[in-house]
Design a protein around this motif. Structure first.
Motif, short mmCIF file in Angstrom:
data_model
loop_
_atom_site.label_atom_id
_atom_site.label_comp_id
_atom_site.label_asym_id
_atom_site.label_seq_id
_atom_site.Cartn_x
_atom_site.Cartn_y
_atom_site.Cartn_z
N PRO A 374 -43.04 -10.58 -34.01
CA PRO A 374 -42.92 -11.34 -32.64
C PRO A 374 -42.17 -12.86 -33.61
CG PRO A 374 -45.73 -11.72 -34.23
CD PRO A 374 -44.58 -11.03 -34.78
N ARG A 375 -41.68 -13.11 -32.42
CA ARG A 375 -40.94 -14.65 -32.84
C ARG A 375 -41.58 -15.25 -32.02
NH1 ARG A 375 -34.71 -12.18 -34.06
NH2 ARG A 375 -36.15 -9.94 -35.23
N VAL A 376 -40.35 -17.43 -32.24
CA VAL A 376 -41.28 -18.14 -31.85
C VAL A 376 -40.01 -18.73 -31.80
CG1 VAL A 376 -43.83 -18.02 -31.88
CG2 VAL A 376 -42.40 -18.86 -33.24
N ARG A 377 -39.81 -19.61 -31.44
CA ARG A 377 -38.58 -21.32 -31.25
C ARG A 377 -39.56 -22.61 -31.89
NH1 ARG A 377 -34.05 -20.03 -30.57
NH2 ARG A 377 -33.64 -21.78 -30.77
N ALA A 378 -39.24 -23.13 -32.97
CA ALA A 378 -39.60 -23.56 -33.66
C ALA A 378 -38.99 -24.59 -34.30
CB ALA A 378 -40.60 -23.22 -34.85
N VAL A 379 -39.19 -26.60 -34.34
CA VAL A 379 -38.54 -27.63 -34.93
C VAL A 379 -38.37 -27.40 -36.38
CG1 VAL A 379 -37.84 -30.38 -35.36
CG2 VAL A 379 -39.30 -28.17 -33.06
N LEU A 380 -36.79 -27.05 -36.50
CA LEU A 380 -36.93 -27.72 -38.37
C LEU A 380 -37.23 -28.93 -38.91
CD1 LEU A 380 -35.31 -26.80 -40.63
CD2 LEU A 380 -33.26 -27.21 -40.10
N ASP A 381 -38.35 -28.73 -40.26
CA ASP A 381 -38.11 -29.73 -40.87
C ASP A 381 -38.18 -29.67 -41.83
OD1 ASP A 381 -40.03 -31.66 -42.13
OD2 ASP A 381 -42.15 -30.64 -42.09
N ALA A 382 -37.02 -30.58 -42.74
CA ALA A 382 -36.24 -30.24 -44.02
C ALA A 382 -35.31 -31.75 -44.26
CB ALA A 382 -34.69 -29.22 -43.50
N GLY A 383 -35.83 -32.42 -45.48
CA GLY A 383 -34.75 -33.32 -45.84
C GLY A 383 -33.43 -33.63 -45.46
N LYS A 384 -32.99 -32.42 -45.56
CA LYS A 384 -31.20 -32.68 -44.85
C LYS A 384 -30.50 -31.13 -43.65
CE LYS A 384 -30.70 -29.20 -49.18
NZ LYS A 384 -29.49 -29.24 -50.46
N PRO A 439 -31.88 -30.87 -38.77
CA PRO A 439 -33.52 -31.56 -39.47
C PRO A 439 -34.28 -31.97 -37.99
CG PRO A 439 -33.03 -32.34 -40.76
CD PRO A 439 -31.38 -31.99 -40.61
N GLY A 440 -35.21 -31.30 -36.86
CA GLY A 440 -35.01 -31.75 -36.12
C GLY A 440 -34.37 -30.42 -34.64
N ALA A 441 -33.97 -30.04 -35.20
CA ALA A 441 -32.97 -29.10 -34.12
C ALA A 441 -34.08 -27.84 -34.38
CB ALA A 441 -32.02 -28.39 -34.32
N GLU A 442 -34.12 -27.38 -32.82
CA GLU A 442 -34.79 -26.19 -32.26
C GLU A 442 -33.78 -24.81 -33.36
OE1 GLU A 442 -38.17 -25.38 -29.18
OE2 GLU A 442 -36.42 -24.56 -28.62
#
Length: 449
Positions: A374-384, A439-442
């Motif tokens: 399965p594949r989903v869309r998610a928001v990148l949670d990273a420091g950089k 960060p914050g991109a999907e």
């Protein structure tokens, strides 16, 4: 080759660095083209008749209809007394209905007593409703035949024969059909029990057994042989010599094959010798529907998989526009033309390659419709920001938070970082045309759980 990063020659480049192998002159394949080539070649296995437990995890190839209704007869859903509705209408604790107990009905009982006016039959859960009875009153609604207050339990007639006859006081009324499982209330005779294409899990196996099926026609589990190459590889549990490492890839990939639904056969590591590898593969063909090798697919002097399998043109070795996992091989070997997928030797490269290419091939052999994770869309949670090489589809390890809808990278981009892989539950997909993800991109995320 192996779990050794140095032994794989995959050339994972730093993000943005020029890739000497890239470009149309070298004929890079896309991830999608390589997978399509594999799936165009792999066909579902021929169906066979298997015993129920042997068919677990397999795909049903025929519709199964119900020969006999479930349940096959009206039966009690409670321990209590089988009664006629008219005899207990208006019953209360102060003014109980007093009935004559004419016998005991246990599950599996035959020769049932007939319940007439003013009568009751003591009945156990699952026992057939005797003729004349219209409902079951739970034992807790009665005095249990003791002449006292409300009963708290019921003992089988075999251990308490005195309760199988005499009188019972019923403290509540019951409607017709109360606490009775009607014949056919689960499934009726002639109904479709399971449709072709169903994957048989424990509940489906239980249903097949319940309707009397001892065997079932399915596509069998694919037999997948996994072998790694590399003279430096040592079996886990054995001491390491100078320059040696433990063979992790064959264990990881055999476990992954089993997780995908296959029967996995792990072969001990093969030394860096083309003849030995050819002989080993030849020996394994008799028990393989699919062969997976790891290591030896790139451009090094000891890349024996490539050396052993390109001589007769059976396996095509190619470079993919992906990271990790650029070098891949695919073809068919032996008289039966058994599919063979040759994966890189770096641990992360081999595992990512398995998920993208081998797992869908196994699922195609099984005949299931759902080939992909399965594949989903998610928001990148990273420091950089994440950087990615131009022209490559990058697959990074990460952890996915379904509640927050976020994904967090785990470890770096290096294809030898097996510890980070062990803590990941998904792959982050960075498209070929993307060189940086803020960060914050999907992002697209492949769920591995």
């Amino acid at each position: 080759m192996s779990s050794s990063a140095a032994h794989d020659h995959e050339h994972d480049h730093a993000a943005g660095a020029p890739d000497p192998c890239a470009g149309p002159a070298r004929g890079l394949w896309s991830v999608d083209e390589h997978l399509a080539d594999i799936l165009a070649t792999v066909s579902p296995l021929e169906p066979i008749e298997l015993q129920l437990l042997d068919a677990q995890g397999c795909v049903l190839v025929e519709d199964v209809t119900v020969p006999v209704a479930l349940p096959p007869f009206d039966n009690s859903s409670m321990d209590g007394y089988a009664v006629r509705v008219a005899d207990v209408t208006g019953a209360t604790e102060e003014f109980p209905a007093v009935l004559t107990v004419i016998g005991d009905v246990a599950a599996g009982a035959g020769g049932l007593p007939e319940v007439g006016p003013g009568q009751a039959a003591r009945i156990m859960t699952g026992a057939p409703l005797p003729p004349g009875a219209e409902a079951v009153v739970p034992v807790e609604w009665t005095d249990g035949g003791t002449g006292g207050g409300a009963a708290t339990g019921m003992t089988a007639a075999s251990t308490a024969p005195e309760g199988a006859a005499g009188e019972v006081r019923v403290h509540r009324s019951a409607e017709a059909g109360a606490h009775v499982r009607r014949a056919g209330s689960d499934v009726r005779a002639g109904e479709l029990a399971l449709a072709a294409g169903t994957v048989l899990g424990p509940p489906q196996i239980g249903l097949l057994a319940a309707i009397g099926r001892g065997t079932v026609k399915v596509r069998p589990r694919p037999r997948v042989v996994v072998l790694s190459t590399g003279s430096e590889l040592v079996q886990p549990g054995e001491p390491l010599g100078e320059g040696q490492i433990h063979d992790s890839n064959s264990f990881a990939l055999a476990a992954a094959a089993r997780d995908a639904g296959a029967l996995a056969y792990r072969v001990g590591a093969v030394a860096d010798d083309a003849e030995s590898l050819r002989a080993t593969i030849e020996d394994q063909l008799i028990r393989a529907d699919l062969i997976v090798t790891t290591g030896g697919v790139s451009v090094g002097a000891y890349d024996v998989v490539k050396e052993a399998l390109t001589a007769d043109g059976q396996v095509d070795f190619r470079k993919l526009a992906m990271q990790p996992g650029k070098p891949q091989g695919f073809g068919a070997v032996g008289a039966e033309q058994i599919p063979l997928l040759a994966l890189p030797g770096n641990p992360v490269s081999s595992y990512v390659s398995f998920e993208l290419f081998v797992r869908p091939a196994i699922r195609a052999l099984m005949g299931v419709e759902d080939l992909q994770r399965p594949r989903v869309r998610a928001v990148l949670d990273a420091g950089k920001a994440l950087s990615s090489p131009a022209g490559r589809r990058q697959f990074l390890r990460g952890t996915y938070d379904p509640e927050a809808g976020t994904v967090t990278p785990v470890g770096g981009a290096g294809s030898h970082l097996i510890a980070a892989l062990a803590h990941a539950d998904c792959l982050l997909v960075v498209p070929e045309e993307t060189e940086s993800v803020e960060p914050g991109a999907e992002l697209e995320v492949v769920l591995l759980g």
